[in-house]
Structure formats: structure tokens, C-alpha cells
Design a protein around this motif. Sequence first.
Motif, PDB file in Angstrom:
ATOM      1  N   CYS A   1      42.063  26.468  48.687  1.00 11.08           N
ATOM      2  CA  CYS A   1      43.198  27.676  48.673  1.00 11.08           C
ATOM      3  C   CYS A   1      43.926  27.458  48.777  1.00 11.08           C
ATOM      4  N   TRP A   2      44.619  25.684  49.777  1.00  4.47           N
ATOM      5  CA  TRP A   2      46.328  25.930  50.143  1.00  4.47           C
ATOM      6  C   TRP A   2      46.613  24.595  48.747  1.00  4.47           C
ATOM      7  N   GLN A   3      45.981  24.056  48.666  1.00  2.00           N
ATOM      8  CA  GLN A   3      46.716  23.478  47.671  1.00  2.00           C
ATOM      9  C   GLN A   3      46.815  24.162  46.013  1.00  2.00           C
ATOM     10  N   GLN A   4      45.641  25.724  45.890  1.00  2.00           N
ATOM     11  CA  GLN A   4      46.238  25.931  44.671  1.00  2.00           C
ATOM     12  C   GLN A   4      47.661  26.198  45.140  1.00  2.00           C
ATOM     13  N   ALA A   5      48.328  26.726  45.421  1.00  2.00           N
ATOM     14  CA  ALA A   5      49.683  27.227  45.894  1.00  2.00           C
ATOM     15  C   ALA A   5      50.835  26.206  46.312  1.00  2.00           C
ATOM     16  N   LEU A   6      50.510  24.778  46.211  1.00  2.00           N
ATOM     17  CA  LEU A   6      51.079  23.485  46.164  1.00  2.00           C
ATOM     18  C   LEU A   6      52.050  22.826  44.750  1.00  2.00           C
ATOM     19  N   PRO A   7      52.723  22.728  44.587  1.00  2.00           N
ATOM     20  CA  PRO A   7      52.884  21.884  43.178  1.00  2.00           C
ATOM     21  C   PRO A   7      52.275  20.396  43.468  1.00  2.00           C
ATOM     22  N   VAL A   8      51.729  19.870  42.880  1.00  2.00           N
ATOM     23  CA  VAL A   8      51.253  18.438  42.948  1.00  2.00           C
ATOM     24  C   VAL A   8      52.679  16.951  43.582  1.00  2.00           C
ATOM     25  N   LEU A   9      52.924  17.211  42.700  1.00  2.00           N
ATOM     26  CA  LEU A   9      54.040  16.622  44.127  1.00  2.00           C
ATOM     27  C   LEU A   9      54.433  16.586  44.848  1.00  2.00           C
ATOM     28  N   LEU A  10      54.880  17.974  45.735  1.00  2.00           N
ATOM     29  CA  LEU A  10      54.649  18.437  46.920  1.00  2.00           C
ATOM     30  C   LEU A  10      53.459  18.145  47.346  1.00  2.00           C
ATOM     31  N   ARG A  11      52.461  18.078  46.716  1.00  2.86           N
ATOM     32  CA  ARG A  11      51.061  17.738  47.516  1.00  2.86           C
ATOM     33  C   ARG A  11      51.536  16.037  47.568  1.00  2.86           C
ATOM     34  N   LYS A  12      51.934  15.098  46.774  1.00  3.02           N
ATOM     35  CA  LYS A  12      52.387  13.468  47.101  1.00  3.02           C
ATOM     36  C   LYS A  12      53.500  13.458  47.703  1.00  3.02           C
ATOM     37  N   GLY A  13      53.808  14.621  48.263  1.00  2.00           N
ATOM     38  CA  GLY A  13      54.972  13.498  50.002  1.00  2.00           C
ATOM     39  C   GLY A  13      55.835  14.006  49.219  1.00  2.00           C
ATOM     40  N   GLU A  14      56.345  15.197  47.842  1.00  2.00           N
ATOM     41  CA  GLU A  14      57.744  15.250  47.690  1.00  2.00           C
ATOM     42  C   GLU A  14      58.400  16.095  48.153  1.00  2.00           C
ATOM     43  N   ASP A  15      59.409  16.343  48.506  1.00  2.00           N
ATOM     44  CA  ASP A  15      60.744  17.505  49.474  1.00  2.00           C
ATOM     45  C   ASP A  15      60.543  19.128  49.472  1.00  2.00           C
ATOM     46  N   THR A  16      60.671  19.144  50.156  1.00  2.00           N
ATOM     47  CA  THR A  16      60.434  20.513  49.610  1.00  2.00           C
ATOM     48  C   THR A  16      61.885  21.195  48.764  1.00  2.00           C
ATOM     49  N   THR A  17      62.867  20.614  49.400  1.00  2.00           N
ATOM     50  CA  THR A  17      64.158  21.451  49.059  1.00  2.00           C
ATOM     51  C   THR A  17      64.194  19.309  47.959  1.00  2.00           C
ATOM     52  N   ALA A  18      65.343  19.805  47.103  1.00  2.00           N
ATOM     53  CA  ALA A  18      66.441  19.375  45.972  1.00  2.00           C
ATOM     54  C   ALA A  18      67.524  19.988  45.643  1.00  2.00           C
ATOM     55  N   SER A  19      68.087  18.745  45.525  1.00  2.00           N
ATOM     56  CA  SER A  19      69.423  19.712  45.168  1.00  2.00           C
ATOM     57  C   SER A  19      70.712  19.530  43.881  1.00  2.00           C
ATOM     58  N   GLN A  20      71.478  19.998  43.526  1.00  2.00           N
ATOM     59  CA  GLN A  20      72.978  18.946  42.532  1.00  2.00           C
ATOM     60  C   GLN A  20      73.912  20.430  43.197  1.00  2.00           C
ATOM     61  N   ARG A  21      75.125  19.326  42.154  1.00  2.00           N
ATOM     62  CA  ARG A  21      76.730  20.603  42.518  1.00  2.00           C
ATOM     63  C   ARG A  21      76.605  21.379  41.693  1.00  2.00           C
ATOM     64  N   ALA A  22      77.475  22.965  42.280  1.00  2.00           N
ATOM     65  CA  ALA A  22      77.711  23.854  41.794  1.00  2.00           C
ATOM     66  C   ALA A  22      78.973  23.868  41.964  1.00  2.00           C
ATOM     67  N   TRP A  23      79.334  25.008  41.618  1.00  2.00           N
ATOM     68  CA  TRP A  23      80.785  26.095  41.525  1.00  2.00           C
ATOM     69  C   TRP A  23      80.942  27.180  41.709  1.00  2.00           C
ATOM     70  N   ARG A  24      80.937  28.157  43.051  1.00  2.00           N
ATOM     71  CA  ARG A  24      81.423  29.212  43.063  1.00  2.00           C
ATOM     72  C   ARG A  24      82.641  29.492  43.751  1.00  2.00           C
ATOM     73  N   LEU A  25      82.496  30.779  43.636  1.00  2.00           N
ATOM     74  CA  LEU A  25      84.406  31.129  43.980  1.00  2.00           C
ATOM     75  C   LEU A  25      84.276  31.285  45.395  1.00  2.00           C
ATOM     76  N   THR A  26      85.669  31.088  46.393  1.00  2.00           N
ATOM     77  CA  THR A  26      86.037  31.118  47.671  1.00  2.00           C
ATOM     78  C   THR A  26      85.903  32.793  47.754  1.00  2.00           C
ATOM     79  N   THR A  27      86.236  32.957  48.922  1.00  2.00           N
ATOM     80  CA  THR A  27      86.605  34.584  49.988  1.00  2.00           C
ATOM     81  C   THR A  27      87.675  34.462  49.518  1.00  2.00           C
ATOM     82  N   ALA A  28      88.912  34.323  49.050  1.00  2.00           N
ATOM     83  CA  ALA A  28      89.467  34.475  48.425  1.00  2.00           C
ATOM     84  C   ALA A  28      89.986  34.863  46.546  1.00  2.00           C
ATOM     85  N   GLY A  29      88.443  33.737  46.328  1.00  2.00           N
ATOM     86  CA  GLY A  29      87.939  33.803  44.608  1.00  2.00           C
ATOM     87  C   GLY A  29      87.732  34.938  44.490  1.00  2.00           C
ATOM     88  N   LEU A  30      86.362  35.344  45.053  1.00  3.98           N
ATOM     89  CA  LEU A  30      85.767  37.094  45.443  1.00  3.98           C
ATOM     90  C   LEU A  30      86.117  38.125  45.694  1.00  3.98           C
TER      91      LEU A  30
END
Length: 677
Positions: free
Chosen positions: A43-72
Motif C-alpha cells: 500500500c505504501w508503494q502505491q503512494a510513492l513514485p518509482v524513482l523515489l523508491r529507488k533512492g531519488e530525493d524527495t525534493t529537486a530544485s531549479q532557478r526562478a525569479w520572484r518579487l522582493t517585498t519592495a516589488g510586491l
Amino acid sequence: SDYPPEQLRPALAVLDISPALPLRLLNLLRWAADYYHHPLGECWQQALPVLLRKGEDTTASQRAWRLTTAGLALPENALKRAPQQQHALGLLLREQTIAESHLPALNIKRETLRALATRGLAERIEIAALASSAPPILLAAMALTPTDEQQSAIDTVAKSFGSFRCHLLDGVTGSGKTEVYLRLIEMALGRGEQVLVLVPEIGLTPQTLTRFQQRLPTPIAVLHSGLTDRERLSAWRRARSGEAGVVLGTRSAVFADCPRLGLVIVDEEHDGSYKQQDGFRYHARDVAIKRAADWGIPIVLGSATPALESLHNALSGRYKHSVLSARAGKATPPRIDALDIRHQPMTDGLAPATLRAISETLGQKNQALVFLNRRGFAPTLLCHDCGWIAQCRHCDARLTVHSQERRLRCHHCGFHRAMPHRCDDCGGNQLEFRGPGTERLELTLTQKFPDTPVIRIDRDTTSRKHALRDKLEDVHSGEPCILVGTQMLAKGHHFPDVTLVVLVDIDGGLVSADFRGPEKLGQLLTQVAGRAGRAEKPGRVLIQTHYPDHPLLASLLRAGYGEFARQLLEERRARGLPPMAQIALLRADSRQLEEAEQLLANLRADLQAHSRDIECIGPLPAPMSRRAGMFRAQLLLRAANRPALHRALFQLCALAENHPLARKVRWSIDVDPVDLS
């Protein structure tokens, strides 16, 4: 540690900095393991992606942009003298975060963002990797004005935000259930919540996704079995991070980790595809209801043909019942006729009146849909000389003819062989194709209407990625064409130019041995008929049948699905069948039928010695007694209530695990089965 260091093994690596599954989701899976009597690890396996069960990290990152407090803090038109910076500012104010990979599609230059950063208005950050390369939608589609019934349903659900309530949205085909979903999703997003939307099949996902993207200003994570492992993991991460405001998926998406979940929607809730038919035999609709109850949030079950279980709960007051009785806009219900095909000269399964109706429809520059829930060229290859029929070597089933690839295929176990030139028994060459399949209908209609495109949509023609999307685009072009397809076309699709729907060979549902047969037939006929006349053009439905006066068919055509379903509920009540009783099916597979039946007989005897609350029917051979080389037997258990049934099933599991034949016989439990075959 309280233990001496020499007694401890060193940690080799940190796999995750946070749990892969949060506590509430773990508890849901524990409940599902208990309710469906299945091993917790699977049942637990049903809730987890295959790559996660093979040892991939739960998080991945990439670069992005957002406004600062002054910009908001800037107003929307603060940079109108710098058009490129103003354009970037507007999108960042709306989207909050934009990945660098999306900048070209949005016509934003990095130099523009660097200029904003120099002024202290924007900053570059690391965010969770996006599931797809699709940029945010620049212009959202206009919302439609809800009808009175739609607005009433919206208001009813909205009142239960922040608390659990199950709502049945019972709307005829074309009544605008999707518009109700969209309004509710917009409300949930406005509350800062995520929404989980379940659809029964992959085929409905692209259509629903497009409409959602045109209306909802939020990233959408898509989860279904047609994705690659990498795509599935990325979508799972987007849902888990909270970046995706909407999680859209098929059955397994019910276990997606959504930290801000505030609403669950199950579209076409009656559909059998929500029930897993092997392994972990859970029902996604029922798990979704349990999840909504545990989270304390509302859930909406939508259908034009509600399952009898859902309708019973609504009529008894357990669910809130909202009805959409009329089609949206100027669309009207189609005219439905039962076409008596007895004594008619048939052309590959099509009656003369059917061919005339198709010709008239095309002459009016409209589209026709021919429905047959059987793929392939023909279901039977028969020798005219001796009566031999091509059978599967591993199943009690006939091989289906696939003419284009010149092969015979078993649609149950996957066995296939080359098309024979002579009979296997007598050596004769008088081999005949008996019965139509979608491939045969496509060929026949192409010959009858050579100037009209014939578009076949079934599992054989849509296995390639994006094949279904491309075919549906051809249909939505509005040009006259003939659609030929299986159950993939039966629900959810909106074809505004289809004015004629023909149902071929539905008589099997009228004589089904399964007690759910009439319910499934009524749902199928109503759903397929609902594809006709969904826009301003009037629609017509032809049901080819040898039994035009059959009571089930007559009742459905006379009173509609709602009254038809209420009659079925009364019949179920009189016979003590679900939803008025609870059932489970114990299946046993073995190389020897006697061993499977012996195991079930022993378990039945032991169970009845300990429990008087359970009625046992069987053991009996399954309707298909041999499949994939294994003989199959089953024992049906019936109880008046769920506690009694589950007490018996826990006893049954303990008895089966310790039974001497358990090493030779593969057994499984199916709670709330939707298919007794």
C-alpha cells in the motif's frame, strides 16, 4: 545514544531530510491496508513514485525569479514607462514565482529581470523543479454565467468549506458539471488551498487539463500511468511542495501528498476504472471520501449516472444531493430510439437504417459517433468446414482477430499468435470472421463513405504518446467525420458537432449474469447517448438491439437513468444486495482447479464454525475459470454490515495464511468488488 558506540552501525547516507509521506497520509494508507486486507508495504508503494523508491530525493530544485517585498508593494502600472519591465512585473505579481526555463515562452529577457533586481524589486531563488515545461497561461478563458441549478450546487458546496461533507453532483450529460468544478476550485485557491481532482481515465486528462489551464491561475500537477517515471516524480514533487494549486490525476493520484488540501473532486464517480482490479484492490472514490473525512474538507462526487452506492447515500441523507436536470446553454436532450435489427440484412454489424442515418448526418455537415465496446477486427475466427474456433492457449477465451497486424490476440492475458491460413483441426481454408470489432467497423465505414474521414479511437490507436490528443483535435476541427470507438469515448468528452450516436451490439448487457449488469448497462447507454447534441444542434441516438422490448431497455428509455436507478435500488433491497448489504470476494488461483476449490471449501468450513453473521456462496469456478494458465475459483461473502464482514475477513486472512494449501494456491481478497468475473 543509550547504546555503546561499538553496538551501533554508522549511517552511510541521509536519504531524505523530511519524511516521504506525512503522518496523515500514512494513517490513510494504514486504514486502506486494513479495509482492503492487503499488506501495508505494498500500500505504501502505491503512494510513492518509482524513482523515489529507488533512492531519488524527495525534493529537486531549479532557478526562478520572484518579487522582493519592495516589488510586491508596487501598483500594477508602476513601471509603464519601461514596457518590458512592466510586462515582467505584471506576470510576477500574478504568478508570484516564474521559473527561468519559462522566460522565453513568456517573452521575458533575463536582462529585464536583472534590471529589476538592480532596483531591488526582484530576486533570483531556488524552487522545486517544475513537472513540465509548460509556462503559465497568459490569458485565462472567460468564465460562463452559472445557471440557477449550477449556482445552487456551488453555494451548497461552498458552505461546507473547512469541514467534511460529501456532495453528490448529479447532473445530466452536458449540464455543466465542469463549470461547477471550476468555480469551486477558484474558491479553494482563493482560500490558499490545494484541490485534488480525480478523473477515471488518461483519455480525459488532456481535455480537462486544457480547460483548467485556460481558467485557473495556478500551476497544475498531472499524475497518471502514461507519464515517464521522471515526469511522475516531478509532478509528485510539485504537489508535495504546494507549488501546484491543483493536482489532476487518475486512480493513484488519490494518494498524492498535498499539504494544503482543501477540496477533493471525483469526476465520473461511477466509473469502474476507479477500482484497482489486481494487487492492492482499492477503490479510489471510497479512499478519496475517507481522505476528505480525515482532512476535514468537502468532497464532490460528480456524475450523470451515479453509482447505486452513491445514489443510495444521497437519498438516505448521508450525502448532500445537488441535481443539474437540464443541459447548459441551448442544448437539448437527444432523441433516443431502439432500432430493432431482427430480420435485417446487416453489413458488418451495421443495419441499413443505421447507414442511412449516418449518411443523412454527414449530408448535413455534422459528425457521427459509432460506439462498440470491442476493439480488434472480429471477436471470433471460425472454421466454416468443421466449426473450430481459435481459442487462447492460456485462458477460457476466444482470440480476437487484429487484421492490420495479421495476428490473433487474447485481451485477457496478452497471448498472441500469427493469423493462421488453415484450420488447426481439419486443415481447411474456409476461415471466417464472426462479429464486428472497431477495426472492422472502421474499414466498413471507410468503404461506405470514402470521402469522409473515419477516426478510430481505442486502445490500439491511442497507445502512442499524444495520439489521443491529436485525434481529438481532428474531431474538434468541426469538419464532417465518423468517430468509431470503445468506452474511451463514452464519458466526459464534449463533441459539439456530433449529432448522431449509434450503439452497436449492446445486447450482452441485457443478459449479464452479474447483478451489477443492469446498472453498468444503464450507465453506459446514458453516457454514450450523452455525446449527441451537446451544443445548439439537436441530437439523435440509435440503439441497435435484438431486444427492443426488453424491460430494462424500455424502463431506461422511458424514465431516464434517475428513475431507472431507483428501481434497481428497490430490487437490490429486496434481494439483499449492495448497497443494502456488504460483500467481499475471496479469489483463489492454482494450476489445479481442485486445489483452489479445496482451499476455499476448507476456509468456508472454518469460517462458518466461528461466525454466524456471514453468508458464504461457493466455492465456485470464476465466470472465466482459466486465465493466464491459472484455474480460478471464488468464494463470495455477504454480511448485513461492514463490521461483521471485516471481522470475518480478518479471521479468513489468519486461516488462509496458515493453511497447508496456501503454498500452492495464490489467494486474494476483493472488498466491495465491482466485477465478479
